[in-house]
Design a protein around this motif. Structure first.
Motif, PDB file in Angstrom:
ATOM      1  N   ASN A   1       0.806  -1.213   0.000  1.00  0.00           N
ATOM      2  CA  ASN A   1       0.000   0.000   0.000  1.00  0.00           C
ATOM      3  C   ASN A   1       0.842   1.266   0.000  1.00  0.00           C
ATOM      4  O   ASN A   1       0.289   2.364   0.062  1.00  0.00           O
ATOM      5  N   VAL A   2       2.166   1.133  -0.024  1.00  0.00           N
ATOM      6  CA  VAL A   2       2.981   2.334   0.162  1.00  0.00           C
ATOM      7  C   VAL A   2       4.091   2.550  -0.865  1.00  0.00           C
ATOM      8  O   VAL A   2       4.457   3.695  -1.132  1.00  0.00           O
ATOM      9  N   GLY A   3       4.657   1.502  -1.428  1.00  0.00           N
ATOM     10  CA  GLY A   3       5.785   1.688  -2.343  1.00  0.00           C
ATOM     11  C   GLY A   3       7.045   2.115  -1.603  1.00  0.00           C
ATOM     12  O   GLY A   3       7.225   1.833  -0.417  1.00  0.00           O
ATOM     13  N   GLY A   4       7.931   2.806  -2.330  1.00  0.00           N
ATOM     14  CA  GLY A   4       9.120   3.399  -1.716  1.00  0.00           C
ATOM     15  C   GLY A   4      10.049   2.381  -1.069  1.00  0.00           C
ATOM     16  O   GLY A   4      10.204   1.248  -1.521  1.00  0.00           O
ATOM     17  N   GLU A   5      10.681   2.801   0.004  1.00  0.00           N
ATOM     18  CA  GLU A   5      11.662   1.956   0.703  1.00  0.00           C
ATOM     19  C   GLU A   5      11.057   0.661   1.213  1.00  0.00           C
ATOM     20  O   GLU A   5      11.732  -0.354   1.332  1.00  0.00           O
ATOM     21  N   THR A   6       9.778   0.725   1.546  1.00  0.00           N
ATOM     22  CA  THR A   6       9.111  -0.477   2.050  1.00  0.00           C
ATOM     23  C   THR A   6       9.061  -1.545   0.970  1.00  0.00           C
ATOM     24  O   THR A   6       9.316  -2.731   1.230  1.00  0.00           O
ATOM     25  N   LEU A   7       8.746  -1.129  -0.244  1.00  0.00           N
ATOM     26  CA  LEU A   7       8.740  -2.068  -1.367  1.00  0.00           C
ATOM     27  C   LEU A   7      10.137  -2.623  -1.608  1.00  0.00           C
ATOM     28  O   LEU A   7      10.312  -3.831  -1.796  1.00  0.00           O
ATOM     29  N   ASP A   8      11.124  -1.754  -1.599  1.00  0.00           N
ATOM     30  CA  ASP A   8      12.509  -2.204  -1.759  1.00  0.00           C
ATOM     31  C   ASP A   8      12.853  -3.294  -0.760  1.00  0.00           C
ATOM     32  O   ASP A   8      13.429  -4.332  -1.102  1.00  0.00           O
ATOM     33  N   ALA A   9      12.524  -3.047   0.501  1.00  0.00           N
ATOM     34  CA  ALA A   9      12.857  -4.016   1.551  1.00  0.00           C
ATOM     35  C   ALA A   9      12.080  -5.305   1.353  1.00  0.00           C
ATOM     36  O   ALA A   9      12.622  -6.410   1.500  1.00  0.00           O
ATOM     37  N   ALA A  10      10.809  -5.187   0.989  1.00  0.00           N
ATOM     38  CA  ALA A  10       9.982  -6.386   0.811  1.00  0.00           C
ATOM     39  C   ALA A  10      10.523  -7.251  -0.325  1.00  0.00           C
ATOM     40  O   ALA A  10      10.604  -8.483  -0.203  1.00  0.00           O
TER      41      ALA A  10
ATOM     42  N   TYR B   1       0.593   3.708  -3.915  1.00  0.00           N
ATOM     43  CA  TYR B   1       1.953   4.097  -3.554  1.00  0.00           C
ATOM     44  C   TYR B   1       1.925   5.423  -2.826  1.00  0.00           C
ATOM     45  O   TYR B   1       2.379   6.429  -3.340  1.00  0.00           O
ATOM     46  N   ILE B   2       1.398   5.401  -1.589  1.00  0.00           N
ATOM     47  CA  ILE B   2       1.239   6.660  -0.874  1.00  0.00           C
ATOM     48  C   ILE B   2       2.573   7.339  -0.606  1.00  0.00           C
ATOM     49  O   ILE B   2       2.633   8.536  -0.420  1.00  0.00           O
ATOM     50  N   SER B   3       3.665   6.578  -0.618  1.00  0.00           N
ATOM     51  CA  SER B   3       4.967   7.210  -0.383  1.00  0.00           C
ATOM     52  C   SER B   3       5.334   8.154  -1.517  1.00  0.00           C
ATOM     53  O   SER B   3       6.225   8.973  -1.382  1.00  0.00           O
ATOM     54  N   GLU B   4       4.652   8.037  -2.650  1.00  0.00           N
ATOM     55  CA  GLU B   4       5.003   8.860  -3.810  1.00  0.00           C
ATOM     56  C   GLU B   4       4.207  10.152  -3.888  1.00  0.00           C
ATOM     57  O   GLU B   4       4.437  10.958  -4.784  1.00  0.00           O
ATOM     58  N   TYR B   5       3.255  10.344  -2.994  1.00  0.00           N
ATOM     59  CA  TYR B   5       2.438  11.554  -3.090  1.00  0.00           C
ATOM     60  C   TYR B   5       3.286  12.809  -2.948  1.00  0.00           C
ATOM     61  O   TYR B   5       2.942  13.859  -3.451  1.00  0.00           O
ATOM     62  N   ASN B   6       4.388  12.696  -2.261  1.00  0.00           N
ATOM     63  CA  ASN B   6       5.219  13.882  -2.062  1.00  0.00           C
ATOM     64  C   ASN B   6       6.499  13.863  -2.893  1.00  0.00           C
ATOM     65  O   ASN B   6       7.534  14.326  -2.463  1.00  0.00           O
ATOM     66  N   GLY B   7       6.441  13.285  -4.066  1.00  0.00           N
ATOM     67  CA  GLY B   7       7.614  13.301  -4.924  1.00  0.00           C
ATOM     68  C   GLY B   7       8.002  11.892  -5.331  1.00  0.00           C
ATOM     69  O   GLY B   7       7.523  10.907  -4.772  1.00  0.00           O
ATOM     70  N   GLU B   8       8.882  11.794  -6.286  1.00  0.00           N
ATOM     71  CA  GLU B   8       9.225  10.518  -6.867  1.00  0.00           C
ATOM     72  C   GLU B   8      10.183   9.711  -5.986  1.00  0.00           C
ATOM     73  O   GLU B   8      11.165  10.226  -5.472  1.00  0.00           O
ATOM     74  N   GLU B   9       9.872   8.462  -5.819  1.00  0.00           N
ATOM     75  CA  GLU B   9      10.763   7.554  -5.089  1.00  0.00           C
ATOM     76  C   GLU B   9      11.684   6.845  -6.083  1.00  0.00           C
ATOM     77  O   GLU B   9      11.386   6.746  -7.267  1.00  0.00           O
ATOM     78  N   LYS B  10      12.790   6.339  -5.564  1.00  0.00           N
ATOM     79  CA  LYS B  10      13.662   5.497  -6.394  1.00  0.00           C
ATOM     80  C   LYS B  10      13.760   4.127  -5.749  1.00  0.00           C
ATOM     81  O   LYS B  10      13.814   3.997  -4.525  1.00  0.00           O
ATOM     82  N   TYR B  11      13.813   3.114  -6.567  1.00  0.00           N
ATOM     83  CA  TYR B  11      13.809   1.747  -6.074  1.00  0.00           C
ATOM     84  C   TYR B  11      15.053   0.991  -6.493  1.00  0.00           C
ATOM     85  O   TYR B  11      15.566   1.202  -7.576  1.00  0.00           O
ATOM     86  N   GLY B  12      15.479   0.051  -5.666  1.00  0.00           N
ATOM     87  CA  GLY B  12      16.528  -0.877  -6.052  1.00  0.00           C
ATOM     88  C   GLY B  12      15.922  -2.263  -6.087  1.00  0.00           C
ATOM     89  O   GLY B  12      14.717  -2.422  -6.083  1.00  0.00           O
ATOM     90  N   ASN B  13      16.778  -3.257  -6.106  1.00  0.00           N
ATOM     91  CA  ASN B  13      16.350  -4.638  -5.858  1.00  0.00           C
ATOM     92  C   ASN B  13      15.494  -5.272  -6.937  1.00  0.00           C
ATOM     93  O   ASN B  13      15.030  -6.395  -6.759  1.00  0.00           O
TER      94      ASN B  13
END
Lengths: 341, 341
Positions: free
Chosen positions: B227-236, B251-263
């Motif tokens: 439900n959030v994206g961002g670092e949480t998705l990376d870790a998952a 991806y509520i983590s993206e409401y305040n700007g673009e996230e970057k993902y690894g993994n």
């Protein structure tokens, strides 16, 4: 009968970056084999005809403490590889002398043959055309699209490394399914091959054209066959249509360090699906249909193949490294012995 | 009969960040309606009983030139929302006075009712329990897991925003399917609710415990409800088992700007599948079975619900903004009129 040399290429040390033949891998012909008297224990003895160097093998030459999808290779053992073999003795009633088989030569612990399938010569094609079509490239392309592609006539697919052994098969299977094909590759020579021989709708050199601008012009896309990851994946996600499918098949951009991605929010907004592919998972389901279809397509002259042919087992490791570096056009095939002998 | 006020909340200006009630949205009771004489043209007239503020609505209050999965709301029109309505007049033979219906109140262009389903009262539950179970949260959770979860007994699921209206449904449906449930949330009070009321196996406050360390301890995971994206998705992603499924739902983590993902290379190595979810795509396939199952579970007392109840339409926009900010425990429900009246 006098024993004959039984050469192999040994895994000598863990590479960092591209493997160095002679250092990370070593050709060794010190062992001999007595072809007539070696005990078969109900099995069969084969002679290697062709070796098919493939990118996935790189992952296995790693520090064994690093987890990945494949088991790490063990130092000092012979290198594993796909290829074509010919049966020269058999105690197995289902396998006859003169049969040709394809699959993995030496299994994960370098103990012998594994998962071999009997094959017949392809009409109008040299034996060297076989590893690209019936081996991992063709199989991964066909099975991956069948299982995850959900291809619909009139849709658009983008294929990264489209001129490679795998990518060129993806392009052709997608064309046959009625899709518009956009392909990227790493040299103008390969762009020409894609446009003129494979006959894709649009091809570009990613070293001189940005993926984002190419897809702005020729997209949006419904399917992305992803062989590279990194910025290319980012750009492809941004140009996806609603309900697009991304087939994640190998992230060569990550071999030299971790990439960072953006654009993942589109997954939710556009209901994108992304599938990690490993062909071996799917062979039990699709393997039979795959071989049937390939023989049909080849008999009808429907499939274009292109090979980069190298001679001699002693050159197999060098040929493999050049494949990783994208140096040649076409599927790399190492001819080890005469199939007709 | 004398006309009565027909109040609504208008969309007044495009918000940046969290909407500001009274500025971006405005309560307006200047219009009136003659309940007995307003022409129905073969349709029916309803009175709003409950409003169910939901996070997805935020996306629609945007600059109309920005593309997204939903159409942008038009300035000056009444706000759209889910809720419960009661029929007070009808010319439609299938709809009777006194019927209750749930769905979207005002459609995408604020023209009227859309996609309403008749509902009956839930045994042992107040009407206010209904929007969480039969509305978007329960429906998205149940249908999403059915279509994409491929849940298998003994597997492990991780749910971000596990104490939310949607997340708490995902937790419970996964528990019922025999999965071990790990949930994260944003306050210690919500952690307590997850452990003691919902009864998940492990819960943690992501503001004080890193997702990576929680999943190192309680993972690996087979399913991630994102439900959030961002670092949480990376870790998952990094803690996924082979053949894991990721359900990308917002991806509520993206409401305040673009996230970057690894993994993302794990997709290929672990054959992960990721699915972007939009419930409305799947309602035609799963809607019938969903309502049947919810009535059964509720009749058997199998589903826990928790509401944060607010009274009065004039407070609906404020309640919605507080929901976006995660200020309260439980599904926010705005009571607009008495269901028994």
């Amino acid at each position: 009968m006098t024993p004959v040399p039984n050469p192999r290429i040994l895994y000598a040390s863990i590479p960092t970056g591209y493997p160095i033949p002679g250092e990370n891998t070593k050709y060794d012909d010190s062992e001999q084999i007595d072809l007539e008297n070696v005990p078969l224990k109900g099995g069969y003895l084969t002679r290697t005809v062709l070796i098919s160097p493939e990118p996935w093998l790189r992952e296995r030459l790693r520090d064994p403490t690093v987890a990945s999808y494949s088991s790490p290779m063990r130092l000092g053992l012979p290198m594993v590889g796909s290829g074509l073999v010919k049966v020269i003795r058999s105690e197995d009633p289902k396998i006859k002398v003169g049969d040709f088989m394809t699959g993995l030569i030496l299994d994960n612990d370098a103990r012998g043959l594994s998962g071999l399938t009997k094959v017949r010569k392809l009409p109008g094609k040299d034996w060297t055309a076989l590893p690209g079509v019936l081996g991992a490239p063709g199989m991964t392309a066909w099975i991956g699209l069948k299982e995850y592609g959900d291809l619909k006539k009139g849709e658009t697919i983008y294929v990264s490394t489209g001129a490679g052994a795998l990518g060129s098969m993806v392009c052709q299977f997608a064309q046959a399914a009625g899709l518009k094909v956009i392909a990227s590759t790493g040299s103008d020579e390969k762009v020409k091959y894609l446009m003129e021989v494979i006959g894709v709708d649009h091809a570009f050199n990613y070293k001189t054209t940005k993926v984002d601008s190419a897809l702005s012009k020729w997209g949006p896309i419904d399917v992305y066959w992803d062989n590279v990851g990194g910025e290319t994946l980012d750009a492809a996600i941004a140009h996806c249509n609603v309900h697009a499918r991304i087939l994640a098949c190998g992230y060569i951009s990550e071999y030299n360090g971790e990439e960072k991605y953006g654009n993942l929010a589109w997954f939710f907004k556009k209901r994108i699906r992304m599938y990690g592919i490993l062909t071996s998972d799917l062979v039990p389901k699709w393997g039979g249909a795959f071989f049937e279809e390939m023989y049909r397509l080849l008999a009808e002259g429907e499939l274009k193949t292109q090979e980069h042919i190298v001679h001699g087992l002693e050159n197999a490791d060098k040929a493999w490294v050049e494949l990783l570096q994208g140096k040649h056009l076409g599927k790399t095939v190492v001819v080890v012995s005469d199939p007709e002998a």
